[in-house]
Design an enzyme around this catalytic site. Structure first.
Site, PDB file in Angstrom:
ATOM      1  N   ARG A  51     -16.863  -7.170  16.530  1.00 28.59           N
ATOM      2  CA  ARG A  51     -17.198  -7.346  17.947  1.00 28.59           C
ATOM      3  C   ARG A  51     -17.607  -5.984  18.520  1.00 28.59           C
ATOM      4  O   ARG A  51     -17.467  -4.968  17.853  1.00 28.59           O
ATOM      5  CB  ARG A  51     -15.973  -7.855  18.710  1.00 28.59           C
ATOM      6  CG  ARG A  51     -14.824  -6.860  18.605  1.00 28.59           C
ATOM      7  CD  ARG A  51     -13.652  -7.167  19.502  1.00 28.59           C
ATOM      8  NE  ARG A  51     -12.707  -6.073  19.471  1.00 28.59           N
ATOM      9  CZ  ARG A  51     -11.713  -5.937  18.592  1.00 28.59           C
ATOM     10  NH1 ARG A  51     -11.534  -6.838  17.638  1.00 28.59           N
ATOM     11  NH2 ARG A  51     -10.912  -4.903  18.648  1.00 28.59           N
ATOM     12  N   GLU A  95       0.842  -1.207   0.000  1.00 26.51           N
ATOM     13  CA  GLU A  95       0.000   0.000   0.000  1.00 26.51           C
ATOM     14  C   GLU A  95       0.865   1.241   0.000  1.00 26.51           C
ATOM     15  O   GLU A  95       1.992   1.222   0.500  1.00 26.51           O
ATOM     16  CB  GLU A  95      -0.836   0.056   1.301  1.00 26.51           C
ATOM     17  CG  GLU A  95      -1.978  -0.907   1.351  1.00 26.51           C
ATOM     18  CD  GLU A  95      -2.727  -0.822   2.679  1.00 26.51           C
ATOM     19  OE1 GLU A  95      -2.293  -0.079   3.577  1.00 26.51           O
ATOM     20  OE2 GLU A  95      -3.746  -1.503   2.797  1.00 26.51           O
TER      21      GLU A  95
HETATM   22  C1  MV4 Z   1      -1.050   1.941   7.607  1.00 29.93           C
HETATM   23  C2  MV4 Z   1      -0.322   3.079   8.040  1.00 29.93           C
HETATM   24  C3  MV4 Z   1       0.125   3.961   7.086  1.00 29.93           C
HETATM   25  N1  MV4 Z   1      -0.131   3.729   5.785  1.00 29.93           N
HETATM   26  N2  MV4 Z   1      -1.273   1.769   6.299  1.00 29.93           N
HETATM   27  C4  MV4 Z   1      -1.238  -0.314  11.800  1.00 29.93           C
HETATM   28  C5  MV4 Z   1      -2.115  -1.431  12.267  1.00 29.93           C
HETATM   29  C6  MV4 Z   1      -3.024  -1.744  11.142  1.00 29.93           C
HETATM   30  N3  MV4 Z   1      -4.367  -1.906  11.605  1.00 29.93           N
HETATM   31  C7  MV4 Z   1      -2.897  -0.613  10.187  1.00 29.93           C
HETATM   32  N4  MV4 Z   1      -1.773   0.172  10.573  1.00 29.93           N
HETATM   33  C8  MV4 Z   1      -1.282   1.170   9.786  1.00 29.93           C
HETATM   34  N5  MV4 Z   1      -1.512   1.040   8.454  1.00 29.93           N
HETATM   35  C9  MV4 Z   1      -0.807   2.639   5.429  1.00 29.93           C
HETATM   36  N6  MV4 Z   1      -1.032   2.441   4.127  1.00 29.93           N
HETATM   37  C10 MV4 Z   1      -0.108   3.242   9.411  1.00 29.93           C
HETATM   38  C11 MV4 Z   1      -0.587   2.292  10.273  1.00 29.93           C
HETATM   39  C12 MV4 Z   1      -0.349   2.537  11.664  1.00 29.93           C
HETATM   40  C13 MV4 Z   1      -1.416   2.751  12.551  1.00 29.93           C
HETATM   41  C14 MV4 Z   1      -2.735   2.696  12.125  1.00 29.93           C
HETATM   42  C15 MV4 Z   1      -3.758   2.909  12.997  1.00 29.93           C
HETATM   43  C16 MV4 Z   1      -3.469   3.173  14.328  1.00 29.93           C
HETATM   44  C17 MV4 Z   1      -2.179   3.210  14.783  1.00 29.93           C
HETATM   45  C18 MV4 Z   1      -1.134   2.994  13.887  1.00 29.93           C
HETATM   46  C19 MV4 Z   1       0.183   3.055  14.357  1.00 29.93           C
HETATM   47  C20 MV4 Z   1       1.207   2.839  13.472  1.00 29.93           C
HETATM   48  C21 MV4 Z   1       0.943   2.568  12.140  1.00 29.93           C
END
Ligand code: MV4
Length: 688
Positions: free
Chosen positions: A292, A200
Site C-alpha cells: 500500500r 529466526e
Molecule cells: C525481528 C526483530 C529482531 N530479530 N526479527 C517486529 C514487528 C515485525 N514486523 C518484525 N519485528 C521484529 N523482528 C528478528 N529476527 C525485532 C523486531 C522488532 C521491531 C522491528 C521493526 C520495528 C520495530 C520493532 C520493535 C520491536 C521488535
C-alpha cells in the site's frame, strides 16, 4: 487518465489523495460514516456519499457498499488509502469484477506477501537477504528445537500469519525453547487462527529501514530510496525520516536492488514498501512487504521531489512510471512526526474530544505543484497533512492521529531544527496531544545523534518522561494578565451605554489603593502527577501591577506590566524579563503557549464555585462579610457562564461573583457601597 475516482478512506490520507486528484483535474467522490458527516475529507471532495454507521466494520470496511457508490457516481477507480481495505485482496478482486480499477497492486501480489513464511520462501528464491532461520512447513517441536539450536540463541519465534509484533517470543536458550514454542503457538492460533510459526536469529538493537518501491504495468520497477522508521512505540511509528542516517551509497543500492527483486518476485504494480531490519553493522534482512501507500510516504516525496499519489494514479491508468531509476536523486533530509491525540504521561491513552483551538506552525500547507522552496516541487520546508480542522472532533471510532508534521532541511541538522521549531509553534487545546513528548524526542541526545534502533524510546525513558515541572513564573504572569485584561473587556462590554459608570470602565479600577488580589491556578490535564496549585498575588497600581508568589520561598513582589496585546498574543514584562506568549481560554482553563511549552492552568475562582453550589436555588451569596464595590449585573439581562456579576471586597481582597451558568439576572439585591453579611444572597439568578 481517470476522470473521477472514489476515495475509500477518511482523515488525512483521504484529503491527501483528494489534493493530488484536484491538481490533476480528476473529480473525487468521498465516502463517509455517520460520525464523519462534517469531516474535512467530505468537504474537500467533489461529492460525498454516506455509507453507514460510525463503526468501520459497518462503513469504511464495507467493500460492497463502497463499490456500489463508485458505480452509482460514475467513478472509474478506487483509491483505498492505507488501513481499511487497502491490503484486502478480496476487495481488489471485487473491484475488478465490478469493472473498477483498484489503485493498488494486483490481488495476487497482496496474497503472496500476506503469509510471512510463504513470502520468505519466495524471497529466498529471489535472492533477497533473509534473517538466518527456519520458515518451512515442519512444525514438530523437536525438529524446531533442533533448528533453533542450529540458528544459535537468542532465537525469535514469530507467528507465520502474524504482523505488527504480535505473536513473537524471544527464546534465550535451548532449555526454554519448548515452553516458548507452545505459548507462541497458543497466541498465534487465538490471534490469527493459524498456529504455524517460524524461527529466526534474534537481532539485538535492530533498525527498521524500509525501501519505497514503484512498479508500472509495463514491467518497470524502481526504488525511491529508504526511510528510517526505527523510532517506534509498541510497533507504532512515531518519527520517520529519509534518507536513513549513516547509510552508504553501496548499502542503499544493495537494499534498493533487493527491494526491487522482492517486488518483481510477486509481480508487483504500484506503490509498495519493502521492510528490512538492519543490524548496527549495516547488514540487512527482509521482514515483510507492505502492499500500500504508507503513512510516512511524504518524507520520500520531500527528498525526491515527487508526488507519489500522482504516480499511483498514472500507474493505475496504465501509464509508465514518471521517472527512471537514474533520474532520481536524494535532495536534503526530511523528517515526519505523527501528532496524536493521546497522553504520553498516561501510557499514551488516546484523548477523545474537540479541537477547541488549533494553531499550526507557520507552514505553507502542502499545495502540490506549488513554487519550490527546496528546489524540488514542494512549496515549503514545513508540510502538514491533516484530516481535521479547528472545531473538529477526534472520535473514539478511528485512529486518533491529528496530523503528520513533515519538515525538510538541506541536511538532517537543519531538518531537526525546523522540526523542533515547528513543534514549538503547534497549539492544540481541547485534547491531550503528544507535542511535548515529540519535542523532547527530537531534541534528545539519542535522536539528535542518530543513535537509532527500535528500542530508542524505551532506552531513553527517563529523559522522555521527566517529572512534571512546575509552571514557569512567566506562564503564570501571562495567565494572570490575560485574566485581568479579559475582565476589563467583559466589564466594558457589559456596561455598554452606561459608560459614565465608573465601574464600567475596568475591573482593575482602584488605581490608587494598591489593591491586592489573590489568583489561584492549578495544572490542568497534566498527566499522572497530582495537579500543582499556584497562588499568585496581583497588586493593582497606576500603570502596572505587582506580581508576587506568596507561597514560594524567597518571595518578593516583582513589577509586572503589559507591553502589548494583539488578540490572544501578549508581551509582558515580569521584573526584568520579557515574556511573549499566546493565552487561549477554554472555560476556566488558561492555555498558555510560551517558549515552546504549553501550560494548561485552571483558574480556581472561589466565588464562582461558591456561587455554583448555591445556584441551584437561584441565588449567589456572599462568601464572607464584606462590601460591594461593583455591580456589573443588570436586572433582566442575559449573562453567559463566567461573566462577572458582582465584585466584593473582603479581607483586603477583591472577590468576583460570576455567573455559574448561562442565564438571566432576575434581581440585584445590593448596590455599590453596601455592607453584606456572610452568606447573604447578592442576586437572584435563573439558569438558562
Ligand atoms: C525481528 C526483530 C529482531 N530479530 N526479527 C517486529 C514487528 C515485525 N514486523 C518484525 N519485528 C521484529 N523482528 C528478528 N529476527 C525485532 C523486531 C522488532 C521491531 C522491528 C521493526 C520495528 C520495530 C520493532 C520493535 C520491536 C521488535
Amino acid at each position: 487518465m481517470f476522470k473521477k475516482i472514489l476515495i475509500a478512506n477518511r482523515g488525512e490520507i483521504a484529503c491527501r489523495v483528494a489534493a493530488t486528484a484536484r491538481r490533476l483535474g480528476i473529480k473525487t467522490v468521498a465516502v463517509y460514516s455517520e460520525a464523519d458527516a462534517n469531516a474535512k475529507h467530505v468537504a474537500v471532495c467533489d461529492e460525498a456519499v454516506l455509507i453507514g454507521p460510525a463503526a468501520a466494520k459497518e462503513s469504511y470496511l464495507r467493500g460492497d457498499k463502497i463499490i456500489a457508490v463508485a458505480k452509482a457516481t460514475g467513478a472509474q477507480a478506487i483509491h483505498p488509502g492505507y488501513g481499511f481495505l487497502s491490503e484486502n485482496a478480496e476487495f481488489a478482486d471485487a473491484c475488478a469484477e465490478a469493472g473498477l480499477v483498484f489503485i493498488g497492486p494486483p490481488a495476487s501480489a497482496m496474497r503472496a506477501m500476506g503469509s510471512k513464511s510463504a513470502a520468505k520462501s519466495l524471497m529466498e528464491k529471489a535472492a533477497v537477504p533473509l534473517v538466518p532461520g527456519y520458515h518451512g512447513d515442519n512444525q514438530d517441536a523437536d525438529f524446531l528445537n533442533r533448528e533453533a539450536d542450529r540458528i544459535g540463541y537468542p532465537v525469535l519465534l514469530k507467528a507465520s500469519a502474524g504482523g505488527g509484533g504480535k505473536g513473537m517470543r524471544v527464546v534465550e536458550n535451548s532449555a526454554a525453547f519448548k515452553d516458548a514454542l507452545a505459548s507462541c503457538k497458543r497466541e498465534a492460533i487465538s490471534s490469527f487462527g493459524d498456529d504455524k510459526v517460524l524461527a529466526e536469529k534474534y537481532l539485538q538493537r535492530p533498525r527498521h529501514i524500509e525501501i519505497q518501491v514503484f512498479a508500472d504495468t509495463l514491467g518497470n520497477c524502481i526504488y525511491l530510496f529508504e526511510r528510517d522508521c526505527s523510532v517506534q512505540r509498541r510497533h507504532q511509528k512515531v518519527l520517520e525520516e529519509a534518507p536513513a542516517p549513516n547509510m552508504t551509497d553501496e548499502r542503499r543500492a544493495a537494499m534498493g536492488d533487493a527491494a526491487v527483486a522482492a517486488a518483481k518476485a510477486v509481480g508487483y504494480v504500484g506503490a509498495g514498501t519493502v521492510e528490512f531490519i538492519a543490524n548496527q553493522d549495516g547488514s540487512f534482512y527482509f521482514m515483510e512487504m507492505n502492499t500500500r501507500l504508507q503513512v510516512e510516504h511524504p518524507v520520500t516525496e520531500m527528498i525526491t521531489g515527487t508526488d507519489l499519489v500522482e504516480w499511483q494514479l498514472r500507474v493505475a491508468a496504465g501509464e509508465p512510471l514518471p521517472k527512471k531509476q537514474d533520474e532520481l536523486r536524494i535532495h536534503g533530509h526530511a523528517i515526519e512526526a505523527r501528532i496524536y491525540a493521546e497522553n504520553p504521561e498516561k501510557g499514551f491513552l488516546p484523548s477523545i474530544g474537540t479541537l477547541r483551538h488549533l494553531e499550526t506552525p507557520q507552514a505553507v500547507n502542502f499545495e502540490l505543484g506549488g513554487t519550490l522552496a527546496n528546489g524540488l516541487g514542494h512549496p515549503a520546508a514545513v508540510r502538514i497533512d491533516s484530516g481535521v480542522r479547528e472545531g473538529d472532533a477526534i472520535s473514539p471510532f478511528y485512529d486518533p492521529m491529528i496530523a503528520k508534521l513533515i519538515v525538510w532541511g538541506a541536511d538532517r541538522k537543519q531538518a531537526l531544527a525546523r522540526m523542533s521549531q515547528a513543534l514549538a509553534q503547534y497549539q492544540i487545546v481541547g485534547l491531550a496531544a503528544n507535542i511535548a513528548f515529540l519535542k523532547r524526542l527530537v531534541e534528545g541526545e539519542a535522536f539528535a545523534t542518530a543513535d537509532l534502533d527500535t528500542g530508542l524510546i524505551e532506552r531513553n525513558h527517563d529523559a522522555l518522561f521527566p517529572a512534571a515541572q512546575p509552571a514557569a513564573e512567566g506562564a503564570l504572569a501571562l495567565a494572570a494578565v490575560a485574566l485581568i485584561e479579559a475582565e476589563k473587556d467583559a466589564s466594558a462590554a457589559q456596561s455598554g451605554t452606561n459608560a459614565a459608570d465608573p465601574w464600567g470602565q475596568a475591573l482593575g479600577w482602584r488605581m490608587n489603593t494598591a489593591y491586592t488580589r489573590s489568583l489561584s491556578f492549578t495544572d490542568d490535564y497534566t498527566a499522572a502527577q497530582p495537579a500543582k496549585a499556584y497562588n499568585v498575588q496581583i497588586t493593582y497600581r497606576d500603570a502596572d501591577w505587582l506580581f508576587n508568589r506568596p507561597a514560594s520561598a524567597d518571595t518578593h513582589p516583582e513589577r509586572l506590566s503589559l507591553m502589548s496585546q494583539q488578540g490572544t498574543d501578549f508581551s509582558i514584562k515580569l521584573g526584568d524579563t520579557a515574556w511573549h506568549g499566546s493565552v487561549r481560554r477554554d472555560g476556566d482553563v488558561f492555555h498558555v503557549f510560551t517558549g515552546g511549552a504549553h501550560y494548561a492552568l485552571a483558574y480556581n475562582d472561589p466565588m464562582a464555585h461558591a456561587g455554583e453550589t448555591e445556584a441551584e436555588g437561584g441565588r449567589l451569596t456572599a462568601p464572607m462579610p464584606g462590601k460591594v464595590v461593583a455591580v456589573l449585573a443588570e436586572k433582566g439581562k442575559d449573562v453567559k457562564k463566567g461573566d462577572a456579576l458582582v465584585i466584593m471586597e473582603a479581607m483586603k481582597m477583591e472577590h468576583t461573583i460570576s455567573a455559574p451558568h448561562d442565564g438571566v439576572v432576575e434581581e440585584v439585591l445590593y448596590a455599590v457601597g453596601d455592607q453584606v453579611a456572610d452568606g447573604a444572597p447578592l442576586l437572584a439568578f435563573r439558569a438558562a
